[in-house]
Scaffold this motif. Structure first.
Motif, PDB file in Angstrom:
ATOM      1  N   ARG A 113       0.706  -1.373  -0.051  1.00 17.28           N
ATOM      2  CA  ARG A 113       0.156  -0.135   0.122  1.00 17.28           C
ATOM      3  C   ARG A 113       0.864   1.287   0.038  1.00 17.28           C
ATOM      4  NH1 ARG A 113      -5.167  -1.419   1.968  1.00 17.28           N
ATOM      5  NH2 ARG A 113      -5.466  -3.776   2.287  1.00 17.28           N
ATOM      6  N   ARG A 114       0.557   2.081  -0.748  1.00 17.93           N
ATOM      7  CA  ARG A 114       1.280   3.407  -0.996  1.00 17.93           C
ATOM      8  C   ARG A 114       0.248   4.731  -0.965  1.00 17.93           C
ATOM      9  NH1 ARG A 114       3.035   6.583  -5.391  1.00 17.93           N
ATOM     10  NH2 ARG A 114       4.941   7.393  -5.089  1.00 17.93           N
TER      11      ARG A 114
ATOM     12  N   GLN B  23       4.416   3.970   2.601  1.00 25.15           N
ATOM     13  CA  GLN B  23       4.434   2.825   2.292  1.00 25.15           C
ATOM     14  C   GLN B  23       4.469   1.728   3.244  1.00 25.15           C
ATOM     15  OE1 GLN B  23       7.431   4.208  -1.358  1.00 25.15           O
ATOM     16  NE2 GLN B  23       7.149   1.992  -1.154  1.00 25.15           N
TER      17      GLN B  23
ATOM     18  N   GLU C 171      -2.592  10.736  -4.334  1.00 24.85           N
ATOM     19  CA  GLU C 171      -2.744   9.143  -4.910  1.00 24.85           C
ATOM     20  C   GLU C 171      -2.642   8.311  -3.908  1.00 24.85           C
ATOM     21  OE1 GLU C 171       1.011   7.673  -6.958  1.00 24.85           O
ATOM     22  OE2 GLU C 171       0.742   9.774  -7.687  1.00 24.85           O
ATOM     23  N   LYS C 172      -3.335   7.037  -4.174  1.00 26.88           N
ATOM     24  CA  LYS C 172      -3.158   5.756  -3.285  1.00 26.88           C
ATOM     25  C   LYS C 172      -3.324   4.680  -4.166  1.00 26.88           C
ATOM     26  CE  LYS C 172      -7.178   3.334  -1.956  1.00 26.88           C
ATOM     27  NZ  LYS C 172      -6.786   2.031  -1.706  1.00 26.88           N
ATOM     28  N   SER C 173      -2.575   3.668  -3.580  1.00 29.14           N
ATOM     29  CA  SER C 173      -2.590   2.402  -4.366  1.00 29.14           C
ATOM     30  C   SER C 173      -2.532   1.117  -3.487  1.00 29.14           C
ATOM     31  CB  SER C 173      -1.434   2.184  -5.373  1.00 29.14           C
ATOM     32  OG  SER C 173      -0.135   2.186  -4.647  1.00 29.14           O
TER      33      SER C 173
ATOM     34  N   GLY D  80      -8.774  -0.313  -4.372  1.00 27.14           N
ATOM     35  CA  GLY D  80      -7.854  -0.138  -5.814  1.00 27.14           C
ATOM     36  C   GLY D  80      -7.199   1.069  -5.526  1.00 27.14           C
ATOM     37  N   ASP D  81      -6.741   1.576  -6.718  1.00 33.08           N
ATOM     38  CA  ASP D  81      -6.062   2.618  -6.887  1.00 33.08           C
ATOM     39  C   ASP D  81      -6.874   4.058  -7.247  1.00 33.08           C
ATOM     40  OD1 ASP D  81      -4.032   0.832  -7.004  1.00 33.08           O
ATOM     41  OD2 ASP D  81      -3.318   1.392  -9.071  1.00 33.08           O
ATOM     42  N   TYR D  82      -6.232   5.072  -6.757  1.00 30.87           N
ATOM     43  CA  TYR D  82      -6.889   6.426  -6.835  1.00 30.87           C
ATOM     44  C   TYR D  82      -5.973   7.718  -7.157  1.00 30.87           C
ATOM     45  CZ  TYR D  82      -8.486  11.056  -4.942  1.00 30.87           C
ATOM     46  OH  TYR D  82      -8.920  12.083  -4.770  1.00 30.87           O
ATOM     47  N   ARG D  83      -6.321   8.459  -7.999  1.00 29.83           N
ATOM     48  CA  ARG D  83      -5.454   9.424  -8.372  1.00 29.83           C
ATOM     49  C   ARG D  83      -6.313  10.712  -8.489  1.00 29.83           C
ATOM     50  NH1 ARG D  83      -0.295  10.490 -10.242  1.00 29.83           N
ATOM     51  NH2 ARG D  83       0.028   8.310 -10.604  1.00 29.83           N
TER      52      ARG D  83
END
Length: 159
Positions: free
Chosen positions: A27-28, A104, A146-148, A153-156
């Motif tokens: 996760r980031r 992270q 952003e996040k992953s 899921g991913d977000y930007r």
């Protein structure tokens, strides 16, 4: 993403989310904040000319330290073993400084709050170190960029 608040139970009471069944994933999260000030204040901070010392180094350390204490400061956040936290500070024109924090982990819950706390604490630290020369500074634009990782899921953030 669901339309309900995950930190409320069926009775509307605050509770810590159960992450026991969530998968361990990488996760980031990246968050930003902005310090707005007079051009001469920005130049003084970035030039390392404050009487209190190297504001950029102190702000970076403050942001990293804050991210590690997120569960102590934000109610209902889980303690997270962070694998990496970085805080980058740069000029954003003549009247602002942009702080970008990245957090992270490999775990069962995300690190958005850790990144947000790092970015905002670094900005507040710059404010503290420069307040003797400019009390009109403003900390603003604290946001997730952003996040992953994780189930959602991913977000930007869109510009």
């Amino acid at each position: 993403m669901g339309g309900h608040l995950t930190h409320l139970n069926a009775r509307g009471e605050a509770e810590m989310v159960d992450i026991g069944d969530k998968a361990i994933t990488d996760r980031r999260a990246v968050a930003q904040s902005r310090l707005i000030a007079k051009p001469e204040t920005i130049a003084t901070i970035l030039g390392g000319e404050l009487k209190k010392g190297d504001a950029l180094a102190v702000a970076r350390i403050a942001g990293i330290m804050a991210s590690k204490k997120t569960s102590e400061l934000i109610p209902l956040c889980h303690p997270i073993a962070l694998s990496k936290v970085s805080v980058d500070i740069e000029a954003d024109g003549e009247t602002a400084i942009l702080i970008t924090a990245t957090a992270q982990t490999s775990g069962q819950t995300g690190v958005e709050m850790e990144a947000l706390l790092a970015a905002s604490t670094a900005a507040l630290t710059l404010y503290d170190m420069a307040k003797a020369i400019d009390r009109d500074m403003t900390v603003t634009d604290i946001a997730l960029v952003e996040k992953s990782g994780g189930k959602s899921g991913d977000y930007r953030r869109q510009p």
